[in-house]
Design a protein around this motif. Structure first.
Motif, PDB file in Angstrom:
ATOM      1  N   GLY A  26      89.860  60.130 148.169  1.00  0.00           N
ATOM      2  CA  GLY A  26      88.416  60.059 147.481  1.00  0.00           C
ATOM      3  C   GLY A  26      88.702  59.174 145.898  1.00  0.00           C
ATOM      4  O   GLY A  26      87.812  58.697 145.852  1.00  0.00           O
ATOM      5  N   SER A  27      89.844  59.763 145.104  1.00  0.00           N
ATOM      6  CA  SER A  27      90.170  59.596 143.881  1.00  0.00           C
ATOM      7  C   SER A  27      90.396  58.397 143.448  1.00  0.00           C
ATOM      8  O   SER A  27      90.108  57.648 142.650  1.00  0.00           O
ATOM      9  N   ARG A  28      91.262  57.558 144.898  1.00  0.00           N
ATOM     10  CA  ARG A  28      91.719  56.797 144.469  1.00  0.00           C
ATOM     11  C   ARG A  28      90.478  55.370 145.571  1.00  0.00           C
ATOM     12  O   ARG A  28      90.787  54.538 144.763  1.00  0.00           O
ATOM     13  N   SER A  29      90.164  55.742 145.831  1.00  0.00           N
ATOM     14  CA  SER A  29      89.067  54.882 146.211  1.00  0.00           C
ATOM     15  C   SER A  29      87.807  54.679 145.433  1.00  0.00           C
ATOM     16  O   SER A  29      86.450  53.747 145.717  1.00  0.00           O
ATOM     17  N   VAL A  30      87.389  55.917 144.949  1.00  0.00           N
ATOM     18  CA  VAL A  30      86.434  55.458 143.944  1.00  0.00           C
ATOM     19  C   VAL A  30      86.299  54.020 142.926  1.00  0.00           C
ATOM     20  O   VAL A  30      85.054  53.259 143.429  1.00  0.00           O
ATOM     21  N   ALA A  31      87.484  53.970 142.868  1.00  0.00           N
ATOM     22  CA  ALA A  31      87.011  52.486 142.024  1.00  0.00           C
ATOM     23  C   ALA A  31      86.695  51.528 142.311  1.00  0.00           C
ATOM     24  O   ALA A  31      85.587  50.627 142.359  1.00  0.00           O
ATOM     25  N   ARG A  32      87.032  51.508 144.473  1.00  0.00           N
ATOM     26  CA  ARG A  32      87.501  50.029 144.812  1.00  0.00           C
ATOM     27  C   ARG A  32      85.346  50.453 145.626  1.00  0.00           C
ATOM     28  O   ARG A  32      84.937  49.608 145.123  1.00  0.00           O
ATOM     29  N   ALA A  33      84.662  51.840 145.747  1.00  0.00           N
ATOM     30  CA  ALA A  33      83.717  51.879 146.209  1.00  0.00           C
ATOM     31  C   ALA A  33      82.543  51.224 144.693  1.00  0.00           C
ATOM     32  O   ALA A  33      81.015  50.937 145.520  1.00  0.00           O
ATOM     33  N   GLN A  34      82.811  51.506 144.001  1.00  0.00           N
ATOM     34  CA  GLN A  34      82.563  51.323 143.420  1.00  0.00           C
ATOM     35  C   GLN A  34      81.964  49.706 142.909  1.00  0.00           C
ATOM     36  O   GLN A  34      81.319  49.271 141.779  1.00  0.00           O
ATOM     37  N   GLU A  35      83.391  49.026 143.308  1.00  0.00           N
ATOM     38  CA  GLU A  35      82.757  47.166 142.990  1.00  0.00           C
ATOM     39  C   GLU A  35      81.916  46.291 143.777  1.00  0.00           C
ATOM     40  O   GLU A  35      81.289  45.501 143.482  1.00  0.00           O
ATOM     41  N   TRP A  36      81.539  47.010 144.853  1.00  0.00           N
ATOM     42  CA  TRP A  36      80.609  46.079 145.802  1.00  0.00           C
ATOM     43  C   TRP A  36      80.191  47.043 146.771  1.00  0.00           C
ATOM     44  O   TRP A  36      79.917  48.537 146.062  1.00  0.00           O
ATOM     45  N   VAL A  37      78.377  46.404 147.178  1.00  0.00           N
ATOM     46  CA  VAL A  37      77.451  47.919 147.790  1.00  0.00           C
ATOM     47  C   VAL A  37      77.644  47.152 148.516  1.00  0.00           C
ATOM     48  O   VAL A  37      77.552  45.443 149.050  1.00  0.00           O
ATOM     49  N   ARG A  38      76.370  47.290 149.615  1.00  0.00           N
ATOM     50  CA  ARG A  38      75.629  46.473 150.770  1.00  0.00           C
ATOM     51  C   ARG A  38      74.761  46.819 150.820  1.00  0.00           C
ATOM     52  O   ARG A  38      73.411  47.155 150.107  1.00  0.00           O
ATOM     53  N   THR A  39      73.705  45.786 151.104  1.00  0.00           N
ATOM     54  CA  THR A  39      73.453  45.017 150.647  1.00  0.00           C
ATOM     55  C   THR A  39      72.231  44.199 151.861  1.00  0.00           C
ATOM     56  O   THR A  39      73.303  44.083 153.185  1.00  0.00           O
ATOM     57  N   ALA A  40      71.548  43.923 152.151  1.00  0.00           N
ATOM     58  CA  ALA A  40      71.158  43.961 153.246  1.00  0.00           C
ATOM     59  C   ALA A  40      71.510  42.241 153.879  1.00  0.00           C
ATOM     60  O   ALA A  40      71.467  41.421 155.117  1.00  0.00           O
ATOM     61  N   ASP A  41      72.300  40.897 153.132  1.00  0.00           N
ATOM     62  CA  ASP A  41      72.709  40.331 153.154  1.00  0.00           C
ATOM     63  C   ASP A  41      74.243  40.296 153.242  1.00  0.00           C
ATOM     64  O   ASP A  41      74.986  39.444 153.635  1.00  0.00           O
ATOM     65  N   GLY A  42      74.934  41.728 153.156  1.00  0.00           N
ATOM     66  CA  GLY A  42      76.389  42.295 153.565  1.00  0.00           C
ATOM     67  C   GLY A  42      76.837  42.850 152.453  1.00  0.00           C
ATOM     68  O   GLY A  42      75.278  42.795 151.678  1.00  0.00           O
ATOM     69  N   TRP A  43      78.253  42.596 152.113  1.00  0.00           N
ATOM     70  CA  TRP A  43      78.516  43.285 150.880  1.00  0.00           C
ATOM     71  C   TRP A  43      78.663  41.996 149.538  1.00  0.00           C
ATOM     72  O   TRP A  43      78.745  41.018 150.275  1.00  0.00           O
ATOM     73  N   GLU A  44      77.959  42.642 148.985  1.00  0.00           N
ATOM     74  CA  GLU A  44      78.123  41.513 147.351  1.00  0.00           C
ATOM     75  C   GLU A  44      78.782  42.495 146.381  1.00  0.00           C
ATOM     76  O   GLU A  44      77.982  44.237 146.734  1.00  0.00           O
ATOM     77  N   PRO A  45      79.415  41.462 144.986  1.00  0.00           N
ATOM     78  CA  PRO A  45      79.514  42.616 144.072  1.00  0.00           C
ATOM     79  C   PRO A  45      78.662  43.346 143.257  1.00  0.00           C
ATOM     80  O   PRO A  45      77.461  42.346 143.556  1.00  0.00           O
ATOM     81  N   ARG A  46      79.125  44.937 142.761  1.00  0.00           N
ATOM     82  CA  ARG A  46      78.207  45.334 141.965  1.00  0.00           C
ATOM     83  C   ARG A  46      77.271  44.285 140.937  1.00  0.00           C
ATOM     84  O   ARG A  46      75.619  44.416 140.590  1.00  0.00           O
ATOM     85  N   ASP A  47      77.891  43.547 140.677  1.00  0.00           N
ATOM     86  CA  ASP A  47      77.635  42.810 139.352  1.00  0.00           C
ATOM     87  C   ASP A  47      76.500  41.548 139.877  1.00  0.00           C
ATOM     88  O   ASP A  47      75.332  41.230 138.534  1.00  0.00           O
ATOM     89  N   MET A  48      76.451  41.254 140.917  1.00  0.00           N
ATOM     90  CA  MET A  48      75.280  40.248 141.600  1.00  0.00           C
ATOM     91  C   MET A  48      74.473  41.209 142.101  1.00  0.00           C
ATOM     92  O   MET A  48      73.168  40.100 142.668  1.00  0.00           O
ATOM     93  N   VAL A  49      74.086  42.277 142.466  1.00  0.00           N
ATOM     94  CA  VAL A  49      72.903  42.494 143.322  1.00  0.00           C
ATOM     95  C   VAL A  49      71.617  43.319 141.397  1.00  0.00           C
ATOM     96  O   VAL A  49      72.709  43.878 140.592  1.00  0.00           O
ATOM     97  N   VAL A  50      70.777  42.637 141.731  1.00  0.00           N
ATOM     98  CA  VAL A  50      69.586  42.991 140.933  1.00  0.00           C
ATOM     99  C   VAL A  50      69.159  44.147 141.630  1.00  0.00           C
ATOM    100  O   VAL A  50      68.073  44.196 142.210  1.00  0.00           O
ATOM    101  N   VAL A  51      69.183  45.165 140.682  1.00  0.00           N
ATOM    102  CA  VAL A  51      68.075  46.801 141.085  1.00  0.00           C
ATOM    103  C   VAL A  51      66.394  46.510 140.536  1.00  0.00           C
ATOM    104  O   VAL A  51      65.956  46.024 139.725  1.00  0.00           O
ATOM    105  N   ALA A  52      65.773  46.417 141.661  1.00  0.00           N
ATOM    106  CA  ALA A  52      64.280  46.523 141.187  1.00  0.00           C
ATOM    107  C   ALA A  52      64.029  47.582 140.559  1.00  0.00           C
ATOM    108  O   ALA A  52      64.165  48.463 140.650  1.00  0.00           O
ATOM    109  N   SER A  53      63.256  47.351 139.138  1.00  0.00           N
ATOM    110  CA  SER A  53      62.715  48.539 138.445  1.00  0.00           C
ATOM    111  C   SER A  53      61.043  48.807 138.457  1.00  0.00           C
ATOM    112  O   SER A  53      60.695  47.979 138.892  1.00  0.00           O
TER     113      SER A  53
END
Length: 87
Positions: A26-53
């Protein structure tokens, strides 16, 4: 008694080994897991995802209402389909 103790010791040792392996992996894959997030459109870079506040919408159903429905449905099924009579 010693067999039970040996079994418990073996299970505890295996659990410790599995936990350690998960922590090391888990300590090795934490950095990779934080770069991508799963959205309704598929896997996207975290920087591209806008979180609605804003405030979250309140739930439409009260949990007590759902629990009451489940209790009534369970009771209805138990009454409608009784088990076989005991001898």
């Amino acid at each position: 008694m010693s067999r039970l103790f040996a079994t418990l010791l073996l299970v505890a040792s295996l659990a410790a080994l599995v936990t350690r392996a998960e922590m090391l992996h888990g300590s090795r894959s934490v950095a990779r897991a934080q770069e991508w997030v799963r959205t309704a459109d598929g896997w996207e870079p975290r920087d591209m995802v806008v979180v609605a506040s804003g405030p979250a919408a309140p739930p439409t159903l009260h949990p007590g209402l759902v629990a009451g429905f489940l209790a009534m449905a369970s009771t209805l099924v138990l009454v409608a389909f009784p088990g076989p009579p005991r001898d």
